[in-house]
Design an enzyme around this catalytic site. Structure first.
Site, PDB file in Angstrom:
ATOM      1  N   ARG A 257      27.626  48.844  37.021  1.00  0.00           N
ATOM      2  CA  ARG A 257      26.431  48.870  36.176  1.00  0.00           C
ATOM      3  C   ARG A 257      26.677  49.835  35.026  1.00  0.00           C
ATOM      4  NH1 ARG A 257      25.276  44.747  37.967  1.00  0.00           N
ATOM      5  NH2 ARG A 257      23.317  44.021  38.906  1.00  0.00           N
ATOM      6  N   GLU A 286      22.618  46.832  27.314  1.00  0.00           N
ATOM      7  CA  GLU A 286      23.242  45.527  27.503  1.00  0.00           C
ATOM      8  C   GLU A 286      22.260  44.433  27.098  1.00  0.00           C
ATOM      9  OE1 GLU A 286      24.826  43.233  31.403  1.00  0.00           O
ATOM     10  OE2 GLU A 286      25.790  45.175  31.011  1.00  0.00           O
ATOM     11  N   HIS A 305      30.109  41.216  30.854  1.00  0.00           N
ATOM     12  CA  HIS A 305      29.448  41.141  32.167  1.00  0.00           C
ATOM     13  C   HIS A 305      29.788  39.824  32.865  1.00  0.00           C
ATOM     14  CE1 HIS A 305      25.812  42.860  34.538  1.00  0.00           C
ATOM     15  NE2 HIS A 305      26.650  42.248  35.358  1.00  0.00           N
TER      16      HIS A 305
END
Length: 355
Positions: A257, A286, A305
């Site tokens: 994360r 993000e 991601h």
């Protein structure tokens, strides 16, 4: 057919496809389940906050309409907000095809008697493999080398001792978080000849690996790979003071994360040369803004991601979710079905005896 038909909503998307969910549930339950399909916009459209839930994608009103009469919902990203749950009185189970139900308002679900399950570990092989790939790419400086080739150059000078990269073999490497993904990454690192250091307050590594405190891990590791969960305690667990502990030739890899790392501090460490490199699949914020300075740094390998983005991850998630639905059916219907079947059998016996 005996028993009630289970009404299910397969609220999938373009990764965990609703048709695949429906097919898997029918394979488990046959005609005992009626499955309605809804396709959400992810990943064609990014996920993000929807009302009070995080990492969701889709429209609340569309989801409410699709949930009409559904007792079970299987979803990847659909926003199960308080408003959605309040509008779905028949709902009793939500299965989230992710490691955790971050797109569900858990307090609202509990208050309404809705059970929430997820599919932890479904992306562990994919995420671990990408973490290893990014580690090797950062160590061998593949982003910079690839850029020179695309620019029409043939940089044989990168073979120079001070310019070339390093190896995992013989190096001390740190794994922060020893869950399903961290364990796989550590095993690969060890298989490639690295000495693995582990930091995880809740899990112990095997005897061949060394459990250490985070400052010790950072100070000794040529590579630090992050696999911890994001909690209030782990947010920005890697900040300026932690980065300062790392050797100057070390690289940081984050596929967990983005908020585990202080992005501003990392950018400064990479820009100044205090840290040799980084490989990142997750960011804070993000999506990473188009003008973010990390994008311009040659010593950073970036992916958007994609750690869990394999077909096998989607297939595992679907299969795991279908088994959860079947288990729910067995818990809520099976005894009732068997009782009804037994009653019918007894009735037939009585009819036979009196005939």
């Amino acid at each position: 057919m005996s028993g009630d038909v289970l009404k299910v909503l397969a609220a999938g998307d373009h990764f965990v496809r609703p048709g695949a969910v429906a097919e898997a549930i029918r394979a488990e339950l046959g005609g005992r389940a009626s499955v309605r399909e809804l396709t959400g916009p992810w990943p064609i459209e990014p996920f993000g906050p929807v009302a009070e839930v995080h990492e969701a994608s889709g429209d609340e009103d569309e989801l409410i309409a699709a949930l009409d009469g559904a007792e079970v919902a299987v979803t990847q990203m659909a926003p199960f907000t308080e408003r959605v749950l309040a509008a779905a009185p028949a709902l009793r189970l939500v299965v989230v095809t992710r490691g955790g139900p971050v797109n569900v308002n858990l307090a609202a679900a509990e208050a309404r008697g809705v059970e929430v399950r997820s599919t932890p570990g479904r992306n562990a092989p994919a995420a671990a493999e990408l973490a290893v790939a990014l580690t090797l790419g950062a160590l061998r400086r593949l982003a910079q080398v690839d850029a020179t080739m695309r620019a029409g150059e043939w940089r044989s000078d990168l073979y120079a001792y001070d310019a070339c990269g390093g190896e995992l073999s013989g190096a001390e490497v740190g794994v922060v978080g020893f869950g399903a993904i961290g364990r796989r990454v550590a095993a690969v690192f060890e298989a490639l000849g690295a000495r693995v250091l582990v930091h995880d307050p809740f899990a112990a590594p095997p005897p061949s690996m060394e459990q250490v405190k985070l400052p010790d891990l950072l100070a000794r590791s040529r590579v630090v790979s992050l696999h911890a969960r994001l909690t209030p305690e782990t947010r920005h667990m890697i900040g300026a003071s932690e980065l300062a502990l790392m050797p100057r030739d070390a690289v940081l890899v984050n596929t967990a994360r983005g908020a585990l790392v202080d992005t501003e501090a990392l950018t400064e460490a990479l820009t100044s040369g205090r840290l040799a490199g980084a490989a990142l699949d997750v960011y804070d914020p993000e999506p990473l803004p188009a003008d973010h300075p990390l994008r311009a740094l040659p010593n950073v390998l970036l992916t958007p991601h994609l750690a869990g983005a394999t077909r096998q991850t989607a297939d595992r998630a679907v299969a795991m979710a279908a088994r959860e639905v079947a288990a729910y059916y067995a818990a809520t219907r099976q005894g009732r079905d068997e009782g009804r079947d037994e009653s019918r059998d007894q009735g037939r016996d009585r009819e036979g005896r009196t005939a």
